[in-house]
Design a protein around this motif. Structure first.
Motif, PDB file in Angstrom:
ATOM      1  N   ASP A 172      -2.512   2.007  -0.923  1.00 16.79           N
ATOM      2  CA  ASP A 172      -3.613   1.200  -0.418  1.00 16.79           C
ATOM      3  C   ASP A 172      -3.209  -0.260  -0.235  1.00 16.79           C
ATOM      4  O   ASP A 172      -3.858  -0.991   0.508  1.00 16.79           O
ATOM      5  CB  ASP A 172      -4.806   1.305  -1.375  1.00 16.79           C
ATOM      6  CG  ASP A 172      -5.307   2.739  -1.497  1.00 16.79           C
ATOM      7  OD1 ASP A 172      -5.389   3.426  -0.459  1.00 16.79           O
ATOM      8  OD2 ASP A 172      -5.596   3.172  -2.627  1.00 16.79           O
ATOM      9  N   ASP A 173      -2.141  -0.679  -0.915  1.00 18.14           N
ATOM     10  CA  ASP A 173      -1.653  -2.052  -0.787  1.00 18.14           C
ATOM     11  C   ASP A 173      -0.135  -2.012  -0.653  1.00 18.14           C
ATOM     12  O   ASP A 173       0.598  -2.187  -1.634  1.00 18.14           O
ATOM     13  CB  ASP A 173      -2.071  -2.880  -2.012  1.00 18.14           C
ATOM     14  CG  ASP A 173      -1.714  -4.358  -1.865  1.00 18.14           C
ATOM     15  OD1 ASP A 173      -1.036  -4.717  -0.874  1.00 18.14           O
ATOM     16  OD2 ASP A 173      -2.110  -5.149  -2.734  1.00 18.14           O
TER      17      ASP A 173
ATOM     18  N   GLN B 296       2.050  -4.767  -2.209  1.00 18.17           N
ATOM     19  CA  GLN B 296       2.236  -4.685  -3.658  1.00 18.17           C
ATOM     20  C   GLN B 296       3.324  -3.680  -4.007  1.00 18.17           C
ATOM     21  O   GLN B 296       4.081  -3.881  -4.965  1.00 18.17           O
ATOM     22  CB  GLN B 296       0.919  -4.281  -4.331  1.00 18.17           C
ATOM     23  CG  GLN B 296       1.010  -4.257  -5.861  1.00 18.17           C
ATOM     24  CD  GLN B 296      -0.246  -3.704  -6.511  1.00 18.17           C
ATOM     25  OE1 GLN B 296      -1.031  -3.011  -5.864  1.00 18.17           O
ATOM     26  NE2 GLN B 296      -0.441  -3.993  -7.784  1.00 18.17           N
TER      27      GLN B 296
ATOM     28  N   GLU C   9      -0.327   1.245   7.838  1.00 21.28           N
ATOM     29  CA  GLU C   9      -0.042  -0.106   7.341  1.00 21.28           C
ATOM     30  C   GLU C   9       1.374  -0.236   6.793  1.00 21.28           C
ATOM     31  O   GLU C   9       1.865  -1.360   6.613  1.00 21.28           O
ATOM     32  CB  GLU C   9      -1.049  -0.477   6.235  1.00 21.28           C
ATOM     33  CG  GLU C   9      -2.494  -0.557   6.687  1.00 21.28           C
ATOM     34  CD  GLU C   9      -3.167   0.803   6.739  1.00 21.28           C
ATOM     35  OE1 GLU C   9      -4.310   0.881   7.205  1.00 21.28           O
ATOM     36  OE2 GLU C   9      -2.539   1.802   6.303  1.00 21.28           O
TER      37      GLU C   9
END
Length: 317
Positions: free
Chosen positions: A76-77, A80, A105
């Motif tokens: 999701d990130d 990170q 992404e």
């Protein structure tokens, strides 16, 4: 880039909603049960506690090149993820990413797409027995009725620690014949050993002779269809349908919420795809396969942009 999408999925297949964190638990490859199995098999994966203990496996290829793999993880990130890989000593290691959900992404961090997204069949077990039966496709239901009329004996047990068990040897022979690879037998047995009672073997017998079997691996509130085999007689008696139905019913009574039936490939294995979807399973879109090599992120970014559309595509239902 290789394209492993299945463009000819049946129109009646239902698309599984992208529920994110609402999913009952993580996929088998990211489960604590799989982690225990790897340790029991003498492998030592890395866990990223900052990302909910995301599991990272490592190996060496081409003799000495280190390679890391994150299979069915949630990203999701992505930014990170890069930071955590660097913090855990993987800042210069190529990483193969196969996300559990569409994740275009990843392009923004310089990951290069290798294989376009596939879909897996996921069966919702939070329905009543009548609802599950009503969800069966007509031909699948007819074969189940046929199997039930043959008075086959169904036995359920924990997978024994026997590397020569007939299901394991039959599956290994099938892999060689069809040219694909699954888990080594040693890892399957390690899973059963490290997760007591969570590797369930369902067998169909005719007159004391085994004619079909499936092995189901439980992991938390989910379960995964691991391996299966049916003899010619088992196929003629539709034993596989009965075994899946019995496994579905037992898992539901045990509080299991989902049964994952594996990847749907309507081009190379159309019969198996129809069998899986015939159970009333939904389709869950995966995120394809990527390679992230942090030192080459800036160099690979323009190439990744070229494949952006394909890696963000989803299967139409």
């Amino acid at each position: 880039m290789l394209d492993h999408r299945s463009p000819y999925l049946p129109l009646e297949a239902n698309a599984l909603p992208q529920t994110g964190g609402d999913a009952p638990q993580r996929a088998l490859a990211q489960s604590s049960a799989f982690h225990r199995a790897l340790l029991a098999a003498g492998q030592y994966p890395m866990l990223l506690p900052e990302l909910d203990n995301m599991l990272v496996t490592r190996r060496r290829v081409l003799g000495s090149l280190p390679l890391a793999m994150i299979n069915r993880g949630r990203h999701d990130d992505p930014a990170q993820l890069v930071q955590l890989l660097r913090a855990n000593g993987l800042g210069r290691t190529p990483v193969i990413l196969s996300p559990d959900h569409p994740c275009p992404e990843l392009i923004e961090i310089g990951a290069l797409p290798l294989i376009s997204p596939a879909a897996v069949a996921v069966l919702n077990l939070q329905k009543t027995a009548a609802e599950r039966q009503a969800a069966l496709h007509q031909k699948w239901r007819n074969r189940l009725t046929h199997a039930q009329s043959n008075r086959l004996e169904i036995r359920r047990q924990t997978m024994p620690q026997d590397k020569d068990h007939w299901l394991l040897t039959a599956d290994a022979a099938q892999q060689r014949q069809r040219g694909y690879r699954s888990w080594p037998i040693a890892l399957t047995l390690a899973y059963a050993q490290a997760n007591k009672g969570q590797a369930k073997l369902f067998q169909a017998f005719e007159g004391g002779t085994p004619i079909a079997a499936i092995l189901i691996l439980r992991h938390g509130l989910r379960a995964s269809y691991h391996i299966a085999h049916a003899t010619a007689r088992g196929k003629a008696l539709s034993a596989h349908n009965l075994l899946i139905w019995e496994a579905m019913s037992w898992l539901a009574t045990e509080g299991c919420q989902q049964l994952e039936l594996g990847v749907i490939n309507t081009e190379e294995a159309p019969g198996l795809a129809r069998f899986k979807l015939g159970t009333g399973a939904d389709l869950q879109q995966l995120g394809g396969t990527w390679v992230l090599w942090p030192p080459l992120r800036r160099l690979l970014y323009p190439l990744a942009r070229l494949d952006q559309a394909r890696m963000s595509a989803t299967s139409d239902a």
